[in-house]
Motif scaffolding. Sequence first.
Motif, PDB file in Angstrom:
ATOM      1  N   VAL A  28      52.904  74.297  77.900  1.00  0.00           N
ATOM      2  CA  VAL A  28      54.135  74.869  78.197  1.00  0.00           C
ATOM      3  C   VAL A  28      54.452  75.827  76.677  1.00  0.00           C
ATOM      4  O   VAL A  28      54.363  75.003  75.612  1.00  0.00           O
ATOM      5  CB  VAL A  28      55.432  73.656  78.274  1.00  0.00           C
ATOM      6  CG1 VAL A  28      56.645  74.726  78.267  1.00  0.00           C
ATOM      7  CG2 VAL A  28      55.095  72.912  79.660  1.00  0.00           C
ATOM      8  N   ASN A  29      54.562  76.937  76.817  1.00  0.00           N
ATOM      9  CA  ASN A  29      55.097  77.865  75.805  1.00  0.00           C
ATOM     10  C   ASN A  29      56.466  78.503  76.274  1.00  0.00           C
ATOM     11  O   ASN A  29      56.549  79.099  77.212  1.00  0.00           O
ATOM     12  CB  ASN A  29      54.050  78.949  75.589  1.00  0.00           C
ATOM     13  CG  ASN A  29      52.714  78.448  74.920  1.00  0.00           C
ATOM     14  OD1 ASN A  29      52.615  77.584  73.852  1.00  0.00           O
ATOM     15  ND2 ASN A  29      51.670  78.525  75.889  1.00  0.00           N
ATOM     16  N   GLU A  60      61.187  79.784  70.066  1.00  0.00           N
ATOM     17  CA  GLU A  60      59.731  79.367  70.424  1.00  0.00           C
ATOM     18  C   GLU A  60      59.893  77.934  70.575  1.00  0.00           C
ATOM     19  O   GLU A  60      60.443  77.243  69.719  1.00  0.00           O
ATOM     20  CB  GLU A  60      58.794  79.864  69.546  1.00  0.00           C
ATOM     21  CG  GLU A  60      58.564  81.468  69.376  1.00  0.00           C
ATOM     22  CD  GLU A  60      57.425  81.907  68.403  1.00  0.00           C
ATOM     23  OE1 GLU A  60      56.646  80.846  68.039  1.00  0.00           O
ATOM     24  OE2 GLU A  60      57.089  83.073  68.682  1.00  0.00           O
ATOM     25  N   GLY A  61      59.142  77.397  71.628  1.00  0.00           N
ATOM     26  CA  GLY A  61      58.897  76.088  71.741  1.00  0.00           C
ATOM     27  C   GLY A  61      57.748  75.729  72.443  1.00  0.00           C
ATOM     28  O   GLY A  61      57.360  76.564  73.366  1.00  0.00           O
ATOM     29  N   SER A 102      63.783  76.647  75.017  1.00  0.00           N
ATOM     30  CA  SER A 102      63.710  76.524  73.630  1.00  0.00           C
ATOM     31  C   SER A 102      64.994  76.942  72.966  1.00  0.00           C
ATOM     32  O   SER A 102      64.752  76.755  71.726  1.00  0.00           O
ATOM     33  CB  SER A 102      62.383  77.477  73.210  1.00  0.00           C
ATOM     34  OG  SER A 102      62.742  78.698  73.184  1.00  0.00           O
ATOM     35  N   THR A 103      65.985  77.441  73.505  1.00  0.00           N
ATOM     36  CA  THR A 103      67.078  78.012  72.857  1.00  0.00           C
ATOM     37  C   THR A 103      67.872  76.798  72.634  1.00  0.00           C
ATOM     38  O   THR A 103      67.820  75.583  73.028  1.00  0.00           O
ATOM     39  CB  THR A 103      67.751  78.845  73.843  1.00  0.00           C
ATOM     40  OG1 THR A 103      67.939  78.045  75.190  1.00  0.00           O
ATOM     41  CG2 THR A 103      67.034  80.154  73.999  1.00  0.00           C
ATOM     42  N   THR A 104      68.751  77.266  71.621  1.00  0.00           N
ATOM     43  CA  THR A 104      69.782  76.306  70.801  1.00  0.00           C
ATOM     44  C   THR A 104      71.309  77.072  71.251  1.00  0.00           C
ATOM     45  O   THR A 104      71.440  78.008  70.787  1.00  0.00           O
ATOM     46  CB  THR A 104      69.611  75.929  69.467  1.00  0.00           C
ATOM     47  OG1 THR A 104      68.179  75.531  69.233  1.00  0.00           O
ATOM     48  CG2 THR A 104      70.690  75.380  68.838  1.00  0.00           C
ATOM     49  N   VAL A 119      70.396  71.706  73.146  1.00  0.00           N
ATOM     50  CA  VAL A 119      69.041  72.135  72.923  1.00  0.00           C
ATOM     51  C   VAL A 119      68.107  72.048  74.042  1.00  0.00           C
ATOM     52  O   VAL A 119      68.297  70.945  74.849  1.00  0.00           O
ATOM     53  CB  VAL A 119      68.399  71.555  71.536  1.00  0.00           C
ATOM     54  CG1 VAL A 119      69.059  72.171  70.442  1.00  0.00           C
ATOM     55  CG2 VAL A 119      68.113  70.334  71.741  1.00  0.00           C
ATOM     56  N   GLY A 120      67.128  72.722  74.302  1.00  0.00           N
ATOM     57  CA  GLY A 120      66.253  72.537  75.241  1.00  0.00           C
ATOM     58  C   GLY A 120      65.158  71.671  74.926  1.00  0.00           C
ATOM     59  O   GLY A 120      65.078  71.485  73.475  1.00  0.00           O
ATOM     60  N   ASN A 121      64.302  71.247  75.702  1.00  0.00           N
ATOM     61  CA  ASN A 121      62.976  70.340  75.198  1.00  0.00           C
ATOM     62  C   ASN A 121      62.004  70.591  75.975  1.00  0.00           C
ATOM     63  O   ASN A 121      61.516  70.009  76.931  1.00  0.00           O
ATOM     64  CB  ASN A 121      63.523  68.976  75.679  1.00  0.00           C
ATOM     65  CG  ASN A 121      62.552  67.856  75.004  1.00  0.00           C
ATOM     66  OD1 ASN A 121      61.448  68.372  74.186  1.00  0.00           O
ATOM     67  ND2 ASN A 121      62.806  66.568  75.014  1.00  0.00           N
TER      68      ASN A 121
END
Length: 270
Positions: A28-29, A60-61, A102-104, A119-121
């Motif tokens: 996952v990107n 990015e996450g 990936s956002t906050t 936050v996302g995970n």
Amino acid sequence: YVQANFEDEFNGMPISTVAGLRYEESEVNSNGLETPVLDMAWVGGNEWSYITADEQSFSEGSGSTNEFLPSLSMSMDITDQLTSRFAYSRSLARPPINSLRSTTDYPGNPKVGQRKVSVGNPQLKPYISDNIDLSLEYYYDEGSYVSVGYFKKIVDNFLVSTTTQETVGLRDAYLGERAETARAQLEEEGVDVRDPAVHGRINTNQETDFNAQILPNETDPLAIFDVTRDTNAETGNLYGWEIAGQHMFADTGWGVVANATILTGAVNAD
């Protein structure tokens, strides 16, 4: 994946078996457009606000998973009219895409005691289900049958919204050295140590306008936020019965079908 088919007999009853194994790997990107928060400003009294960047940028996450998914399906013809079946499999389903962001997000404003972050995970694991099925089918006439089946699913990695206290890289002028000095001075002078007085004394000490907003500096401690995200935190059990029947009226081309599923279970999420 690999799969193998087998046929055999037990006491004259034909047995058919299909066994398989699948391996699945994913990466996952996650990239999301957001407005970064740079600082927290102590506006005055109990009022606070965020200082944000002038332009949006991409966060990015990333995450990865790998799973082995076995399966086994067996049927045995007890008589020409009666068939029994057993099946086991492991399957998966991906988390909702919104949970993988990936956002906050910073809802509200950073008042003391009300500082929250969502936050996302991207590192979430998929739902994993171990499935067991047992059934008995009776074919009493051409095109007509009744069946009853029992099933159970053990589902792991249920999503739960979890809140923890963490730092997010923003410093807190409310607890810094300047604020502690101001409180000590006010207490020594016998002045009621309230937030508006502390805010004004900090400005007085640093020779800025009495009502000017105060930004954190490098000596201030990192602020503590309530950070909420989805996590894989629960296992649930689902089980029940499936009852079905079909009857064809001879030489008419007409028939009826009926079925019912009785489902129960529990997911003990907080």
